[in-house]
Write a protein that holds these residues in place. Structure first.
Motif, PDB file in Angstrom:
ATOM      1  N   ILE A  51       0.813  -1.230   0.000  1.00 42.92           N
ATOM      2  CA  ILE A  51       0.000   0.000   0.000  1.00 42.92           C
ATOM      3  C   ILE A  51       0.848   1.283   0.000  1.00 42.92           C
ATOM      4  CG2 ILE A  51      -1.740   1.321   1.293  1.00 42.92           C
ATOM      5  CD1 ILE A  51      -2.805  -1.420   2.302  1.00 42.92           C
ATOM      6  N   PRO A  52       1.881   1.401   0.862  1.00 35.82           N
ATOM      7  CA  PRO A  52       2.640   2.668   0.883  1.00 35.82           C
ATOM      8  C   PRO A  52       3.682   2.803  -0.226  1.00 35.82           C
ATOM      9  CG  PRO A  52       3.487   1.197   2.567  1.00 35.82           C
ATOM     10  CD  PRO A  52       2.305   0.500   1.950  1.00 35.82           C
ATOM     11  N   MET A  53       3.723   1.853  -1.158  1.00 35.48           N
ATOM     12  CA  MET A  53       4.708   1.923  -2.241  1.00 35.48           C
ATOM     13  C   MET A  53       4.285   2.874  -3.355  1.00 35.48           C
ATOM     14  SD  MET A  53       5.655  -2.127  -2.624  1.00 35.48           S
ATOM     15  CE  MET A  53       6.872  -1.863  -3.909  1.00 35.48           C
ATOM     16  N   ALA A  54       2.987   3.228  -3.405  1.00 32.66           N
ATOM     17  CA  ALA A  54       2.437   3.921  -4.571  1.00 32.66           C
ATOM     18  C   ALA A  54       2.567   5.442  -4.495  1.00 32.66           C
ATOM     19  CB  ALA A  54       0.972   3.540  -4.735  1.00 32.66           C
ATOM     20  N   THR A  55       2.542   6.076  -5.675  1.00 30.42           N
ATOM     21  CA  THR A  55       2.482   7.541  -5.808  1.00 30.42           C
ATOM     22  C   THR A  55       1.345   7.887  -6.757  1.00 30.42           C
ATOM     23  OG1 THR A  55       4.840   7.906  -5.403  1.00 30.42           O
ATOM     24  CG2 THR A  55       3.682   9.603  -6.644  1.00 30.42           C
ATOM     25  N   ASP A  56       0.507   8.822  -6.349  1.00 33.38           N
ATOM     26  CA  ASP A  56      -0.594   9.276  -7.202  1.00 33.38           C
ATOM     27  C   ASP A  56      -0.103  10.440  -8.060  1.00 33.38           C
ATOM     28  OD1 ASP A  56      -2.957  10.781  -8.113  1.00 33.38           O
ATOM     29  OD2 ASP A  56      -4.064   9.351  -6.895  1.00 33.38           O
ATOM     30  N   ILE A  57       0.114  10.174  -9.344  1.00 37.39           N
ATOM     31  CA  ILE A  57       0.714  11.181 -10.219  1.00 37.39           C
ATOM     32  C   ILE A  57      -0.178  12.411 -10.380  1.00 37.39           C
ATOM     33  CG2 ILE A  57      -0.150  10.012 -12.281  1.00 37.39           C
ATOM     34  CD1 ILE A  57       2.327  11.075 -13.745  1.00 37.39           C
ATOM     35  N   ALA A  58      -1.499  12.211 -10.448  1.00 39.79           N
ATOM     36  CA  ALA A  58      -2.407  13.351 -10.646  1.00 39.79           C
ATOM     37  C   ALA A  58      -2.343  14.306  -9.464  1.00 39.79           C
ATOM     38  CB  ALA A  58      -3.840  12.858 -10.856  1.00 39.79           C
ATOM     39  N   PHE A  59      -2.444  13.766  -8.242  1.00 38.65           N
ATOM     40  CA  PHE A  59      -2.393  14.605  -7.048  1.00 38.65           C
ATOM     41  C   PHE A  59      -1.003  15.225  -6.859  1.00 38.65           C
ATOM     42  CE2 PHE A  59      -6.189  12.964  -4.424  1.00 38.65           C
ATOM     43  CZ  PHE A  59      -6.883  14.140  -4.655  1.00 38.65           C
ATOM     44  N   ALA A  60       0.057  14.420  -7.086  1.00 38.85           N
ATOM     45  CA  ALA A  60       1.416  14.912  -6.874  1.00 38.85           C
ATOM     46  C   ALA A  60       1.750  16.056  -7.841  1.00 38.85           C
ATOM     47  CB  ALA A  60       2.418  13.768  -7.025  1.00 38.85           C
ATOM     48  N   LEU A  61       1.438  15.857  -9.130  1.00 37.29           N
ATOM     49  CA  LEU A  61       1.696  16.919 -10.113  1.00 37.29           C
ATOM     50  C   LEU A  61       0.785  18.119  -9.879  1.00 37.29           C
ATOM     51  CD1 LEU A  61       2.344  15.156 -13.531  1.00 37.29           C
ATOM     52  CD2 LEU A  61       3.834  16.790 -12.394  1.00 37.29           C
ATOM     53  N   GLY A  62      -0.452  17.848  -9.447  1.00 36.41           N
ATOM     54  CA  GLY A  62      -1.374  18.936  -9.134  1.00 36.41           C
ATOM     55  C   GLY A  62      -0.843  19.818  -8.020  1.00 36.41           C
ATOM     56  N   ALA A  63      -0.286  19.192  -6.975  1.00 34.93           N
ATOM     57  CA  ALA A  63       0.302  19.939  -5.867  1.00 34.93           C
ATOM     58  C   ALA A  63       1.517  20.742  -6.337  1.00 34.93           C
ATOM     59  CB  ALA A  63       0.707  18.980  -4.754  1.00 34.93           C
ATOM     60  N   LEU A  64       2.329  20.123  -7.200  1.00 34.18           N
ATOM     61  CA  LEU A  64       3.509  20.808  -7.726  1.00 34.18           C
ATOM     62  C   LEU A  64       3.121  22.014  -8.581  1.00 34.18           C
ATOM     63  CD1 LEU A  64       6.619  20.318  -7.671  1.00 34.18           C
ATOM     64  CD2 LEU A  64       6.380  19.197  -9.874  1.00 34.18           C
ATOM     65  N   MET A  65       2.021  21.872  -9.340  1.00 35.49           N
ATOM     66  CA  MET A  65       1.566  22.952 -10.213  1.00 35.49           C
ATOM     67  C   MET A  65       1.056  24.166  -9.430  1.00 35.49           C
ATOM     68  SD  MET A  65       1.933  22.081 -13.451  1.00 35.49           S
ATOM     69  CE  MET A  65       0.687  22.906 -14.425  1.00 35.49           C
ATOM     70  N   LEU A  66       0.695  23.964  -8.164  1.00 38.62           N
ATOM     71  CA  LEU A  66       0.225  25.078  -7.342  1.00 38.62           C
ATOM     72  C   LEU A  66       1.311  26.136  -7.150  1.00 38.62           C
ATOM     73  CD1 LEU A  66      -1.801  23.205  -4.551  1.00 38.62           C
ATOM     74  CD2 LEU A  66      -2.711  24.511  -6.479  1.00 38.62           C
ATOM     75  N   LEU A  67       2.577  25.715  -7.305  1.00 39.13           N
ATOM     76  CA  LEU A  67       3.696  26.642  -7.145  1.00 39.13           C
ATOM     77  C   LEU A  67       4.010  27.395  -8.432  1.00 39.13           C
ATOM     78  CD1 LEU A  67       5.977  24.304  -5.008  1.00 39.13           C
ATOM     79  CD2 LEU A  67       4.725  26.307  -4.199  1.00 39.13           C
ATOM     80  N   GLY A  68       3.295  27.056  -9.497  1.00 38.06           N
ATOM     81  CA  GLY A  68       3.429  27.799 -10.755  1.00 38.06           C
ATOM     82  C   GLY A  68       4.825  27.752 -11.345  1.00 38.06           C
ATOM     83  N   ASN A  69       5.278  28.890 -11.880  1.00 38.21           N
ATOM     84  CA  ASN A  69       6.563  28.974 -12.584  1.00 38.21           C
ATOM     85  C   ASN A  69       7.768  28.967 -11.655  1.00 38.21           C
ATOM     86  OD1 ASN A  69       5.470  29.020 -15.147  1.00 38.21           O
ATOM     87  ND2 ASN A  69       5.219  31.243 -15.155  1.00 38.21           N
ATOM     88  N   ARG A  70       7.527  28.927 -10.343  1.00 39.41           N
ATOM     89  CA  ARG A  70       8.656  28.846  -9.416  1.00 39.41           C
ATOM     90  C   ARG A  70       9.340  27.489  -9.506  1.00 39.41           C
ATOM     91  NH1 ARG A  70       6.806  30.865  -3.560  1.00 39.41           N
ATOM     92  NH2 ARG A  70       8.998  30.406  -3.210  1.00 39.41           N
ATOM     93  N   VAL A  71       8.618  26.494  -9.989  1.00 36.55           N
ATOM     94  CA  VAL A  71       9.170  25.144 -10.094  1.00 36.55           C
ATOM     95  C   VAL A  71       9.772  24.946 -11.485  1.00 36.55           C
ATOM     96  CG1 VAL A  71       8.644  22.676 -10.024  1.00 36.55           C
ATOM     97  CG2 VAL A  71       7.477  24.249  -8.468  1.00 36.55           C
TER      98      VAL A  71
END
Length: 453
Positions: free
Chosen positions: A137-157
């Motif tokens: 169970i803890p091996m997985a990464t949710d790409i949609a949520f992870a990228l969504g969170a990263l996108m909240l930082l906009g062009n700073r990333v």
């Protein structure tokens, strides 16, 4: 209007479009999750749980398939999601971030660390108990949520960091698929499995023969899924294996396509029409152009383009709606964060992901096996490792395979939801502190962070 360069058209636009799609997908996923939690804890909670237990049957003559709505979502709709993942994995290995050892080494090592270390955390806390089966169970990464969170930082990333997270998540998905296929398989039906591989073989033969229409693969995919449904191997694996058989090579190159389309357009009869094209020569030219487009546009690309929105905007939100609901007042919901299942998942996703991804990346770079993209530091890698702790979709999926006991399932869901929220908060804060310089020019930002000066 500013003229678009090939760099804008063929690199920036597809990446920007993909990331925007993931941001929308994560928003719908979040909405579905919140809806499920509110519904499951409202006065209508009974209707929420009853809905997914509704029996749904399909019958043709004497052949009957019957199961609950929840199982049809997990074993049926999710096959399409896994098919899309399979297409993405194949594309990444052929032309993407995993197409060469130099490109693939860092995300592959990071993903390996992000799978092994979280599993170890969980195993330590659950060793010797029947809940040990939840180690995946803890091996997985949710790409949609992870990228969504990263996108909240906009062009700073830096865009290179977004690409790194995407590549890491693809490898992580591949790892999760292998875990499901190998370790979460029931008693095998040899006859059904042989039948499944016969259909898979036929699909490979069609590929080798140059068949590029998608309907034969769709038909074979349906039979493959039915065979896997009876085989004991989880039915979603059929989607991944089928994706690997889809043709992925263009039949003509860019120069040939350009020359032939130019010739056809030059020969196109200059005869205007009002409602529809009725001129035989014009129509023949249009058909020849369509034929050329099919030769340069691969079946893999066509299917991925058609099914990605269905998977992102419909299937995954429906899956979240059906699986994320936890009634915190029920006897099955054990709100004890120190129980082995919940604590193992939280430590695995929050601490294990951070430690595993960062440590394996660091060791790989120091050993000369992997290379950091220009402009990316280990502070950035650590920030991404925090976001990788958002397990959600795949973690919930593995939970349903790992446990039958409803108490264990509820404890796991509480761990997944808590860990995903914690990981998102820690990751966003960490990256906001380590990416303080805004990059306003996407082209310069990408070139600086991929070493293309």
């Amino acid at each position: 209007m500013k003229k678009q360069t090939p760099f804008d058209l063929y690199l920036l636009q597809p990446i920007r479009k993909f990331l925007d799609a993931k941001l929308l997908s994560s928003g719908l996923l979040l909405l579905a999750t919140i809806t499920a939690l509110i519904w499951a804890n409202s006065a209508y909670a009974a209707s929420y749980f009853a809905l997914w237990k509704t029996e749904v049957s399909f019958q043709i003559g004497n052949f009957v398939l019957s199961d609950t709505l929840g199982h049809w979502i997990n074993d049926g709709l999710m096959v399409i999601f896994f098919f899309v993942i399979g297409l993405e994995i194949k594309r990444e290995f052929m032309v993407g971030e995993l197409s060469s050892f130099k490109k693939a080494s860092l995300p592959m090592l990071a993903a390996l660390g992000g799978m092994v270390v979280p599993a170890i955390f969980y195993i330590i806390l659950n060793a010797g108990t029947d809940s040990i089966s939840g180690w995946g169970i803890p091996m997985a990464t949710d790409i949609a949520f992870a990228l969504g969170a990263l996108m909240l930082l906009g062009n700073r990333v830096p865009l290179a960091l977004k690409v790194f997270l995407l590549a890491l998540a693809v490898v992580d998905d591949l790892g999760a698929i292998l875990v499901i296929a190998i370790f979460y398989t029931e008693q095998i039906s040899t006859a059904s499995l042989i039948t499944a591989f016969v259909f898979l073989g036929i699909s490979l033969v069609l590929n080798a023969m140059g068949v590029r229409r998608t309907w034969p693969y769709a038909l074979l995919g349906l039979f493959l899924w039915l065979a896997f449904l009876q085989s004991g191997v989880h039915a979603t694996i059929a989607g991944v294996l089928m994706a690997f058989t889809i043709p992925s090579r263009a039949k003509i190159g860019a120069e040939e396509f350009k020359n032939e389309t130019y010739y056809l357009l030059e020969q196109f009869p200059e005869k205007e029409f009002q409602i529809m094209c009725t001129d035989e020569n014009q129509y023949r030219t249009i058909e020849e152009l369509k034929y050329l487009l099919n030769k340069i546009n691969t079946p893999l690309q066509r299917l991925e383009h058609a099914l990605q929105p269905v998977a992102s905007y419909f299937i995954i939100p429906v899956f979240a709606l059906a699986n994320a609901g936890v009634n915190f007042t029920s006897s099955e919901a054990n709100i004890d964060f120190l129980n082995p299942i919940t604590l193992g998942i939280i430590l695995g996703l929050v601490v294990g992901k951070q430690l595993g991804i960062t440590l394996f990346s660091y060791l790989g770079v120091k050993a000369g096996i992997a290379f950091l993209p220009s402009g990316i530091t280990f502070k950035h890698i650590y920030g991404v490792s925090c976001l990788a702790g958002i397990g959600f979709t795949m973690s919930l999926f593995i939970t349903n395979l790992a446990f039958v006991n409803p108490v264990y399932i509820e404890e796991a869901k509480i761990g997944i939801l808590s860990a995903s929220l914690l990981s998102a908060i820690i990751g966003i804060i960490t990256l906001s502190l380590t990416t303080d310089k805004e990059c306003t020019d996407e082209k310069v930002c990408l070139m600086e962070n991929t070493g293309n000066h």
